[in-house]
Design a protein around this motif. Structure first.
Motif, PDB file in Angstrom:
ATOM      1  N   ILE A   6       2.073   2.090  -3.370  1.00 39.59           N
ATOM      2  CA  ILE A   6       2.432   1.693  -4.733  1.00 39.59           C
ATOM      3  C   ILE A   6       3.817   2.187  -5.142  1.00 39.59           C
ATOM      4  O   ILE A   6       4.383   1.703  -6.126  1.00 39.59           O
ATOM      5  N   ALA A   7       4.391   3.140  -4.396  1.00 43.76           N
ATOM      6  CA  ALA A   7       5.722   3.645  -4.751  1.00 43.76           C
ATOM      7  C   ALA A   7       6.323   4.369  -3.556  1.00 43.76           C
ATOM      8  O   ALA A   7       5.609   4.942  -2.740  1.00 43.76           O
ATOM      9  N   CYS A   8       7.654   4.317  -3.477  1.00 45.61           N
ATOM     10  CA  CYS A   8       8.366   5.107  -2.471  1.00 45.61           C
ATOM     11  C   CYS A   8       9.774   5.385  -2.965  1.00 45.61           C
ATOM     12  O   CYS A   8      10.284   4.702  -3.858  1.00 45.61           O
ATOM     13  N   SER A   9      10.396   6.399  -2.409  1.00 45.61           N
ATOM     14  CA  SER A   9      11.740   6.800  -2.841  1.00 45.61           C
ATOM     15  C   SER A   9      12.752   5.715  -2.525  1.00 45.61           C
ATOM     16  O   SER A   9      12.746   5.134  -1.428  1.00 45.61           O
ATOM     17  N   ARG A  10      13.619   5.444  -3.493  1.00 48.65           N
ATOM     18  CA  ARG A  10      14.703   4.471  -3.313  1.00 48.65           C
ATOM     19  C   ARG A  10      15.993   5.080  -3.843  1.00 48.65           C
ATOM     20  O   ARG A  10      15.980   5.773  -4.867  1.00 48.65           O
ATOM     21  N   PRO A  11      17.121   4.828  -3.196  1.00 43.10           N
ATOM     22  CA  PRO A  11      18.395   5.290  -3.769  1.00 43.10           C
ATOM     23  C   PRO A  11      18.720   4.518  -5.039  1.00 43.10           C
ATOM     24  O   PRO A  11      18.374   3.338  -5.169  1.00 43.10           O
ATOM     25  N   PHE A  70       6.280   9.041  -0.657  1.00 44.28           N
ATOM     26  CA  PHE A  70       5.467   7.823  -0.703  1.00 44.28           C
ATOM     27  C   PHE A  70       4.201   8.108  -1.509  1.00 44.28           C
ATOM     28  O   PHE A  70       3.657   9.213  -1.452  1.00 44.28           O
ATOM     29  N   THR A  71       3.743   7.110  -2.253  1.00 42.86           N
ATOM     30  CA  THR A  71       2.490   7.230  -3.000  1.00 42.86           C
ATOM     31  C   THR A  71       1.583   6.065  -2.618  1.00 42.86           C
ATOM     32  O   THR A  71       2.003   4.902  -2.670  1.00 42.86           O
ATOM     33  N   PHE A  72       0.351   6.396  -2.236  1.00 42.74           N
ATOM     34  CA  PHE A  72      -0.628   5.398  -1.821  1.00 42.74           C
ATOM     35  C   PHE A  72      -1.824   5.413  -2.770  1.00 42.74           C
ATOM     36  O   PHE A  72      -2.222   6.467  -3.267  1.00 42.74           O
ATOM     37  N   HIS A  73      -2.391   4.234  -2.982  1.00 44.45           N
ATOM     38  CA  HIS A  73      -3.660   4.098  -3.694  1.00 44.45           C
ATOM     39  C   HIS A  73      -4.714   3.778  -2.636  1.00 44.45           C
ATOM     40  O   HIS A  73      -4.555   2.824  -1.860  1.00 44.45           O
ATOM     41  N   ILE A  74      -5.772   4.569  -2.590  1.00 46.42           N
ATOM     42  CA  ILE A  74      -6.791   4.417  -1.554  1.00 46.42           C
ATOM     43  C   ILE A  74      -8.155   4.297  -2.204  1.00 46.42           C
ATOM     44  O   ILE A  74      -8.531   5.099  -3.067  1.00 46.42           O
ATOM     45  N   GLU A  75      -8.910   3.285  -1.799  1.00 44.86           N
ATOM     46  CA  GLU A  75     -10.273   3.067  -2.293  1.00 44.86           C
ATOM     47  C   GLU A  75     -11.227   2.949  -1.111  1.00 44.86           C
ATOM     48  O   GLU A  75     -10.844   2.528  -0.016  1.00 44.86           O
ATOM     49  N   GLY A  76     -12.479   3.317  -1.350  1.00 45.00           N
ATOM     50  CA  GLY A  76     -13.528   3.058  -0.371  1.00 45.00           C
ATOM     51  C   GLY A  76     -13.533   3.967   0.838  1.00 45.00           C
ATOM     52  O   GLY A  76     -13.959   3.550   1.915  1.00 45.00           O
ATOM     53  N   ILE A  77     -13.079   5.216   0.676  1.00 47.11           N
ATOM     54  CA  ILE A  77     -13.255   6.189   1.750  1.00 47.11           C
ATOM     55  C   ILE A  77     -14.329   7.175   1.322  1.00 47.11           C
ATOM     56  O   ILE A  77     -14.629   7.321   0.135  1.00 47.11           O
ATOM     57  N   SER A  78     -14.910   7.837   2.293  1.00 47.98           N
ATOM     58  CA  SER A  78     -15.991   8.781   2.002  1.00 47.98           C
ATOM     59  C   SER A  78     -15.436  10.122   1.540  1.00 47.98           C
ATOM     60  O   SER A  78     -14.272  10.448   1.770  1.00 47.98           O
ATOM     61  N   ARG A  79     -16.300  10.885   0.918  1.00 41.27           N
ATOM     62  CA  ARG A  79     -15.922  12.247   0.542  1.00 41.27           C
ATOM     63  C   ARG A  79     -15.664  13.111   1.780  1.00 41.27           C
ATOM     64  O   ARG A  79     -14.896  14.058   1.738  1.00 41.27           O
ATOM     65  N   CYS A 193       1.296  -0.346   5.829  1.00 42.55           N
ATOM     66  CA  CYS A 193       1.930  -0.501   4.511  1.00 42.55           C
ATOM     67  C   CYS A 193       3.430  -0.201   4.558  1.00 42.55           C
ATOM     68  O   CYS A 193       4.205  -0.750   3.774  1.00 42.55           O
ATOM     69  N   LEU A 194       3.836   0.695   5.456  1.00 39.48           N
ATOM     70  CA  LEU A 194       5.239   1.107   5.539  1.00 39.48           C
ATOM     71  C   LEU A 194       6.072   0.219   6.453  1.00 39.48           C
ATOM     72  O   LEU A 194       7.296   0.384   6.524  1.00 39.48           O
ATOM     73  N   ALA A 195       5.432  -0.707   7.158  1.00 38.60           N
ATOM     74  CA  ALA A 195       6.135  -1.509   8.156  1.00 38.60           C
ATOM     75  C   ALA A 195       7.314  -2.284   7.567  1.00 38.60           C
ATOM     76  O   ALA A 195       8.337  -2.444   8.227  1.00 38.60           O
ATOM     77  N   VAL A 196       7.186  -2.752   6.326  1.00 36.95           N
ATOM     78  CA  VAL A 196       8.274  -3.533   5.709  1.00 36.95           C
ATOM     79  C   VAL A 196       9.263  -2.647   4.952  1.00 36.95           C
ATOM     80  O   VAL A 196      10.461  -2.697   5.224  1.00 36.95           O
TER      81      VAL A 196
END
Length: 248
Positions: A6-11, A70-79, A193-196
């Motif tokens: 959802i976000a990453c560092s940019r100059p 980098f900031t990621f949003h993650i859903e559906g993983i176990s505790r 997600c980082l490939a592009v």
């Protein structure tokens, strides 16, 4: 499982050699690393091939990679997966709270290594746990106490941020074939997600045994067999040296 960047560092515009007169140009975060690294060597930054940044990575000087996030949003993983993830230093977390959120309708996570019969056993255990949770909630027990009966397979949602160095070094461990499949899948999704936006960082997200493409070996006590163990290679080299010495 759902993983999104959802976000990453940019100059900033006009910084790090950013082209400012073209619509739609998205500057690569590597430009920040290149500019930061250039000051260490009193060199002119290469904003196209990132030569200084790449050389730093090759020689193990990854401190310059701490300048981008980098900031990621993650859903559906176990505790259980979350517990493993939070062991990594320099990661920042915002996690769905079982203390305040109602988990009555949560869909638990099944492990990928089990067969159909074993899945039935796990599903029965999950049903019992959530029945107990629901009864406690209906009896007026606070969510923060009722959550004690929920299993490691309970799902969660979170936002996680980290600098590039922390992400790369964590991937060396969690993309290892001996890591649990759930967290391995998560890191592979993060790499995708980082490939592009940052293919250079994505390319550095590899198992520990493949950091150096020319010399691949396993540093684990037990190898998955994908690459030979380091201690076995050293033992073979020592034996060969001994045999050559005996021939002289």
């Amino acid at each position: 499982m759902k993983v999104e960047l959802i976000a990453c560092s940019r100059p900033l515009p006009g910084q790090c050699g950013t082209v400012t007169n073209l619509i739609g140009v998205t500057p690569n975060p590597m430009r920040v690393i290149e500019q930061a690294a250039s000051v260490c060597y009193d060199s002119k930054p290469d904003f196209w091939d990132f030569k200084i940044a790449h050389n730093c990575a090759k020689t193990g000087h990854l401190s310059v990679y701490e300048h981008i996030y980098f900031t990621f949003h993650i859903e559906g993983i176990s505790r259980a997966c979350l517990a493993q993830l939070t062991r990594h230093r320099h990661f920042s977390f915002s996690v769905r709270s079982q203390r305040y959120c109602d988990e009555s309708h949560a869909e638990p996570i099944l492990p990928t290594s089990t067969n159909e019969d074993q899945d039935g056993v796990i599903a029965d255990a999950y049903d019992y746990a959530w029945d107990a949770y629901d009864r406690l909630i209906k009896d007026g027990v606070a969510k923060e106490d009722a959550r004690m009966v929920l299993p490691n397979g309970a799902p969660t949602e979170l936002y996680v941020s980290m600098n590039a160095r922390a992400l790369i070094e964590a991937s060396h461990l969690r993309m290892c074939h001996r890591a649990q499949s759930e967290i391995r899948a998560m890191f592979n999704a993060m790499k995708y997600c980082l490939a592009v936006p940052s293919p250079e960082i994505a390319a550095m997200m590899v198992p520990q045994c493949e950091i150096n493409p020319k010399y691949q070996y396993c540093t684990e006590g037990k190898s998955c067999g994908r690459h030979p163990r380091l201690q076995d290679l050293l033992a073979t080299a020592t034996q060969q040296q001994s045999e050559e010495a005996d021939k002289k």
